[in-house]
Design an enzyme around this catalytic site. Structure first.
Site, mmCIF file in Angstrom:
data_model
loop_
_atom_site.group_PDB
_atom_site.id
_atom_site.type_symbol
_atom_site.label_atom_id
_atom_site.label_comp_id
_atom_site.label_asym_id
_atom_site.label_seq_id
_atom_site.Cartn_x
_atom_site.Cartn_y
_atom_site.Cartn_z
ATOM 1 N N HIS A 172 30.608 -4.346 18.612
ATOM 2 C CA HIS A 172 29.456 -3.813 19.347
ATOM 3 C C HIS A 172 28.600 -3.099 18.307
ATOM 4 O O HIS A 172 29.132 -2.539 17.335
ATOM 5 C CB HIS A 172 29.852 -2.762 20.376
ATOM 6 C CG HIS A 172 30.851 -3.200 21.412
ATOM 7 N ND1 HIS A 172 32.195 -3.254 21.171
ATOM 8 C CD2 HIS A 172 30.687 -3.565 22.709
ATOM 9 C CE1 HIS A 172 32.817 -3.646 22.268
ATOM 10 N NE2 HIS A 172 31.929 -3.848 23.215
ATOM 11 N N ASP A 178 29.918 0.256 17.379
ATOM 12 C CA ASP A 178 31.178 0.334 16.627
ATOM 13 C C ASP A 178 30.909 0.472 15.139
ATOM 14 O O ASP A 178 31.668 1.112 14.422
ATOM 15 C CB ASP A 178 32.011 -0.956 16.772
ATOM 16 C CG ASP A 178 32.335 -1.307 18.196
ATOM 17 O OD1 ASP A 178 32.392 -0.395 19.026
ATOM 18 O OD2 ASP A 178 32.543 -2.513 18.466
HETATM 19 C C1 XUL Z 1 35.851 -4.375 28.009
HETATM 20 C C2 XUL Z 1 35.742 -5.510 27.065
HETATM 21 C C3 XUL Z 1 34.694 -5.388 26.026
HETATM 22 C C4 XUL Z 1 34.017 -6.679 25.706
HETATM 23 C C5 XUL Z 1 32.858 -6.529 24.758
HETATM 24 O O1 XUL Z 1 36.842 -4.531 28.960
HETATM 25 O O2 XUL Z 1 36.499 -6.454 27.134
HETATM 26 O O3 XUL Z 1 35.271 -4.856 24.892
HETATM 27 O O4 XUL Z 1 34.891 -7.604 25.175
HETATM 28 O O5 XUL Z 1 31.923 -5.621 25.197
#
Ligand code: XUL
Ligand code: CO
Length: 437
Positions: A99, A102
């Site tokens: 993300h 992150d």
């Molecule tokens: C949350 C989840 C996230 C997504 C990316 O449950 O799985 O980490 O994979 O936003």
């Protein structure tokens, strides 16, 4: 600088090895059904769990001990970049996922936040160039910050929507800069708590509008990417809009977006929706929408997203069976969206966890190949549906039957005879494929 000093390169040593820091099943160059394991599995590390997660839970603060703990801000972000490439190199992981939040801390303003991102993205790019490691997907975290308390693409506040759009725009630029294979939308807070204060129709229309803007902008900047939506039924909101594969596909079709998206399916999200992972993969596959996998497992005794590393061989076998039958993951991969348990707080545990997951998937791949080569399930399913290949069944499949023609057939038909589904026999055969020596 080495962050994981006590750990060397993890290599394949085979089943006889008793070295816990070695693969027993994942042999990257081993060919299974015409492709190497590495090509089938396309493993990725999830930046958030492995470098950012600290083991905190609603009842306690973080427990994780990490080599970058003494650092803060951008210094910490830079250390995590170095650690990421060392980690991937040591485990032989070809891909990573992140993300935006992150990889770099938020600043006081959006301008400052984007400037932080630019510094880290340049660093990531350098390392990617020198190591050959790739970005499986990136995404925008539009759920952690308090501004997103009512959602992002489905917020009731147009200013928040605009902020989310700005964040998404930047993330698409980052994806292009780093050559991401996919871009993921997980609807973090795209859902609702109560209908009493919710305009569901407007929220869904707005979400579709945001997706449309993303498609247009990717085209405008020449970002050749596969967009993915990651379904999840609940958590953090009570009712997430992208509940499961079927709901997400229906949403995409309603807004005529289906040709621009595939699905990123996650095992624990499937179980929270009351499905198996293989069910979700099959639904995506038969609709031409299998994109990528978030590999983990839940705990059936718990009703939340525990994101454990996948070690259940029945599950990995049936997962890989579905993937192989669907013709593979294409641009997708197997991303370990999984976290070590709070009690597994040492850096070494990050290696044990990924080794366990990679070996479980490699085992599952080999067992699935045995199921396919031996036509273990295919032969039975083919036989089970044979009535649709001849006579009245062939008429039905060819679209030649009508209610009247079927009535005529039923009226003169001999007593109907059903056959056993033989599920127990099949389960025994499945055991042989997984554990047979
Ligand atoms: C949350 C989840 C996230 C997504 C990316 O449950 O799985 O980490 O994979 O936003
Ligand atoms: Co996920």
């Amino acid at each position: 600088m080495a962050y994981f000093k006590n750990i060397g390169k993890i290599v394949y040593e085979g089943r006889e090895s008793d070295n816990p820091l070695a693969f027993k099943h994942y042999n990257p160059q081993e060919v299974v059904l015409g492709k190497t394991m590495e090509e089938h599995l396309r493993f990725a590390v999830a930046y958030w769990h492995t470098y950012v997660g600290d083991g905190s839970d609603p009842f306690g603060i973080g427990t994780a001990i990490r080599p970058w703990d003494s650092l803060t801000g951008m210094d910490k972000a830079k250390a995590r970049v170095e650690a990421n490439f060392e980690f991937m190199e040591k485990l032989g992981l070809p891909f990573f996922c992140f993300h935006d939040r992150d990889i770099a801390p938020e600043g006081e303003t959006l301008q400052e936040t984007n400037a932080n991102l630019d510094v880290i993205v340049a660093l990531l790019k350098d390392h990617m160039r020198s190591t050959g490691k790739k970005l499986l997907w990136n995404t925008a975290n539009m759920f952690t910050h308090p501004r997103y308390t009512h959602g992002a693409g489905t917020t009731c506040n147009a200013d928040v929507y605009a902020y989310a759009a700005a964040q998404l725009k930047k993330s698409l630029e980052i994806g292009k800069e780093l050559g991401a294979e996919n871009y993921v939308f997980w609807g973090g807070r795209e859902g609702y708590e109560s209908l009493l204060n919710t305009d569901m129709a407007l929220e869904l229309d707005n979400l579709a509008r945001l997706y449309r803007m993303a498609i247009d902008y990717a085209k405008e900047i020449g970002f050749d990417v596969q967009f993915l939506i990651e379904p999840k039924p609940k958590e953090p909101t009570k009712h997430q809009y992208d509940f499961d594969a079927a709901t997400t596909i229906a949403f995409l079709r309603k807004y005529e977006l289906e040709n621009h998206f595939k699905l990123n399916l996650e095992a624990n999200h499937a179980t929270l929706a009351g499905h198996t992972f293989e069910h979700e993969i099959r639904v995506a596959a038969i609709n031409g929408m299998l994109g990528s996998l978030d590999a983990n497992q839940g705990d059936l005794l718990l009703g939340w997203d525990t994101d454990e590393f996948p070690t259940d061989l029945y599950a990995t076998t049936l997962t890989m069976y579905e993937v192989l039958k669907a013709g593979g993951l294409g641009r997708g991969g197997v991303n370990f969206d999984a976290k070590v348990r709070r009690g597994s707080f040492e850096p070494e545990d990050l290696f044990h966890a990924h080794i366990a997951g990679m070996d479980a998937y490699a085992w599952g791949l080999k067992a699935a190949a045995r199921l396919i080569e031996g036509k273990v399930l295919d032969a039975f399913v083919e036989e089970r549906y044979r009535s649709f290949r001849e006579g009245i069944g062939a008429d039905i499949v060819a679209g030649r039957a009508t209610l009247a023609s079927l009535e005529q057939y039923a009226l003169q038909n001999k007593p109907i005879r059903n056959e056993s589904g033989r599920l127990e026999r099949i389960r025994a055969a499945l055991n042989e494929a997984i554990f047979g020596v």
